[in-house]
Write a protein that holds these residues in place. Sequence first.
Motif, PDB file in Angstrom:
ATOM      1  N   SER A 303      -5.935  -4.002  -1.078  1.00  0.00           N
ATOM      2  CA  SER A 303      -5.208  -2.729  -1.061  1.00  0.00           C
ATOM      3  C   SER A 303      -5.166  -2.132  -2.465  1.00  0.00           C
ATOM      4  N   ILE A 304      -4.975  -2.985  -3.474  1.00  0.00           N
ATOM      5  CA  ILE A 304      -4.998  -2.510  -4.859  1.00  0.00           C
ATOM      6  C   ILE A 304      -6.380  -1.980  -5.209  1.00  0.00           C
ATOM      7  N   ASN A 305      -7.431  -2.705  -4.806  1.00  0.00           N
ATOM      8  CA  ASN A 305      -8.803  -2.239  -5.021  1.00  0.00           C
ATOM      9  C   ASN A 305      -9.032  -0.888  -4.372  1.00  0.00           C
ATOM     10  N   LEU A 306      -8.557  -0.743  -3.134  1.00  0.00           N
ATOM     11  CA  LEU A 306      -8.748   0.503  -2.392  1.00  0.00           C
ATOM     12  C   LEU A 306      -8.047   1.663  -3.091  1.00  0.00           C
ATOM     13  N   GLY A 307      -6.821   1.424  -3.563  1.00  0.00           N
ATOM     14  CA  GLY A 307      -6.098   2.465  -4.281  1.00  0.00           C
ATOM     15  C   GLY A 307      -6.805   2.853  -5.568  1.00  0.00           C
ATOM     16  N   PHE A 308      -7.294   1.856  -6.305  1.00  0.00           N
ATOM     17  CA  PHE A 308      -7.986   2.123  -7.572  1.00  0.00           C
ATOM     18  C   PHE A 308      -9.261   2.916  -7.333  1.00  0.00           C
ATOM     19  N   ILE A 309     -10.069   2.469  -6.388  1.00  0.00           N
ATOM     20  CA  ILE A 309     -11.353   3.131  -6.116  1.00  0.00           C
ATOM     21  C   ILE A 309     -11.134   4.575  -5.693  1.00  0.00           C
ATOM     22  N   ASN A 310     -10.109   4.810  -4.867  1.00  0.00           N
ATOM     23  CA  ASN A 310      -9.870   6.169  -4.396  1.00  0.00           C
ATOM     24  C   ASN A 310      -9.377   7.103  -5.489  1.00  0.00           C
ATOM     25  N   PRO A 313     -12.610   9.639 -10.256  1.00  0.00           N
ATOM     26  CA  PRO A 313     -12.857  11.092 -10.191  1.00  0.00           C
ATOM     27  C   PRO A 313     -14.211  11.438  -9.600  1.00  0.00           C
ATOM     28  N   ILE A 314     -14.427  11.017  -8.363  1.00  0.00           N
ATOM     29  CA  ILE A 314     -15.681  11.279  -7.660  1.00  0.00           C
ATOM     30  C   ILE A 314     -15.379  12.173  -6.462  1.00  0.00           C
ATOM     31  N   PRO A 315     -15.980  13.351  -6.374  1.00  0.00           N
ATOM     32  CA  PRO A 315     -15.746  14.220  -5.220  1.00  0.00           C
ATOM     33  C   PRO A 315     -15.980  13.464  -3.913  1.00  0.00           C
ATOM     34  N   THR A 316     -15.206  13.777  -2.917  1.00  0.00           N
ATOM     35  CA  THR A 316     -15.031  13.135  -1.601  1.00  0.00           C
ATOM     36  C   THR A 316     -13.958  12.057  -1.665  1.00  0.00           C
ATOM     37  N   LEU A 317     -13.714  11.449  -2.843  1.00  0.00           N
ATOM     38  CA  LEU A 317     -12.594  10.527  -2.996  1.00  0.00           C
ATOM     39  C   LEU A 317     -11.350  11.318  -3.415  1.00  0.00           C
ATOM     40  N   ASP A 318     -10.192  10.690  -3.263  1.00  0.00           N
ATOM     41  CA  ASP A 318      -8.950  11.370  -3.642  1.00  0.00           C
ATOM     42  C   ASP A 318      -8.960  11.750  -5.117  1.00  0.00           C
ATOM     43  N   GLY A 319      -9.505  10.871  -5.947  1.00  0.00           N
ATOM     44  CA  GLY A 319      -9.576  11.175  -7.368  1.00  0.00           C
ATOM     45  C   GLY A 319     -10.429  12.397  -7.659  1.00  0.00           C
ATOM     46  N   GLY A 320     -11.467  12.610  -6.859  1.00  0.00           N
ATOM     47  CA  GLY A 320     -12.293  13.797  -7.013  1.00  0.00           C
ATOM     48  C   GLY A 320     -11.522  15.059  -6.694  1.00  0.00           C
ATOM     49  N   HIS A 321     -10.717  15.011  -5.635  1.00  0.00           N
ATOM     50  CA  HIS A 321      -9.862  16.161  -5.307  1.00  0.00           C
ATOM     51  C   HIS A 321      -8.884  16.438  -6.448  1.00  0.00           C
ATOM     52  N   LEU A 322      -8.295  15.364  -6.984  1.00  0.00           N
ATOM     53  CA  LEU A 322      -7.337  15.547  -8.080  1.00  0.00           C
ATOM     54  C   LEU A 322      -8.018  16.126  -9.321  1.00  0.00           C
ATOM     55  N   LEU A 323      -9.267  15.721  -9.552  1.00  0.00           N
ATOM     56  CA  LEU A 323     -10.025  16.286 -10.672  1.00  0.00           C
ATOM     57  C   LEU A 323     -10.220  17.789 -10.488  1.00  0.00           C
ATOM     58  N   LEU A 324     -10.595  18.190  -9.280  1.00  0.00           N
ATOM     59  CA  LEU A 324     -10.779  19.617  -9.009  1.00  0.00           C
ATOM     60  C   LEU A 324      -9.465  20.379  -9.139  1.00  0.00           C
TER      61      LEU A 324
END
Length: 377
Positions: A303-310, A313-324
């Motif tokens: 679960s920690i891995n999943l949260g970190f990966i998401n 900052p890669i588009p389609t991941l949550d981090g990508g959305h946050l970057l945009l």
Amino acid sequence: MQQQPGLLFTLASFVAMIAVLVVVHEGGHYLAGRLFNTRIEAFGVGFGRELFGWTDKRCVRWRVNAIPLGGYVKFVGDMNEVSQIDPAIMALPERERRGLFAFLPLWQRAIIVAAGPLINFVFAILILAGFNLALGHPSSPPVVDKVVEGSAAAAAGLQPGDRILSVNGTSIARFEDIVTEVVTGVGKPVTLDIVRAGVPREVTVVPKMVETVDRFGNVTRHPQLGIVRPAEVIEDVGVADAFRLAVVDTGSIIATIGRTLRQVILGERSLAEMGGPVKTAQIAGQQASLGLVSAIAFMAFFSINLGFINLLPIPTLDGGHLLLYGIEAVRRQPLAEKVQQWAFMSGFAALMSLMAVLTWHDFGSVGLWARLSGLLG
């Protein structure tokens, strides 16, 4: 050596773990969306064709889909399951925009997106805190109990009774911290600040690269100092300390994941050491075969891995959305629709390419290519 669990047991364990974590992760998006009265079209577990589902009183379609790898919350106005906005909704009149994700204030959209990864961390903390309360918190003092003859530690002059204060400048509170710092390294010299008979010293150790085999026959290659830990102490803790220690352990795991990823990017560690879906399924089955506690502990780690990966900052991941969203906050307007579509397509292609490479390595690690070679030979 422990017998490997069967294929069906492994698949069932993996699917069960993924299903729980998908509900947790997407549940974060869903609950945050509900908090801001966002109109939600569907909550899906898995991808592809719907196997069965139901529609609740809020007109949300709850779906269980054919491919049990992942899931999504689809808001009204999303073009697809990765939350790309349908350009058609931009022409809607003002009265029809209420509750649509695309027209929420930027800070609300950011909270909804970030809620998925964050709840993965919270979920892991709850599990670890539960373990601390039920089983106690295990630890060993950061003291050298024995030095293995002929080891790197022996060559550097470490002695039994030495108390290790830091490793490469990182403070050490328990022996487990030493293991984390050394094992996740790549064999470079390690600087230890120690206290021997009340006198501070600095010792540099060049770890030896060794291979270890676990009870299932999995082989890992990692640096080793050659010191033996003292007896483990199980500490009974209260609720506050249980959660504090769970937060500390979760932070340590996040730091280790980040460190490992940095090593892969810099070429210090092989990409093959990153497990893909096949390797993850294998480990999930192995841990489940050891009992419920081991299965839940691995689920917390994953679960920690999943949260970190998401959060990457890669588009389609949550981090990508946050970057945009960050770019939108700076520019005070979103990027052009074509640019966003290009970013999402590029991100998706990159993720699929990485998944293909990791799966190829996974097949090698589980011995598939060797067996095929034997059959063909």
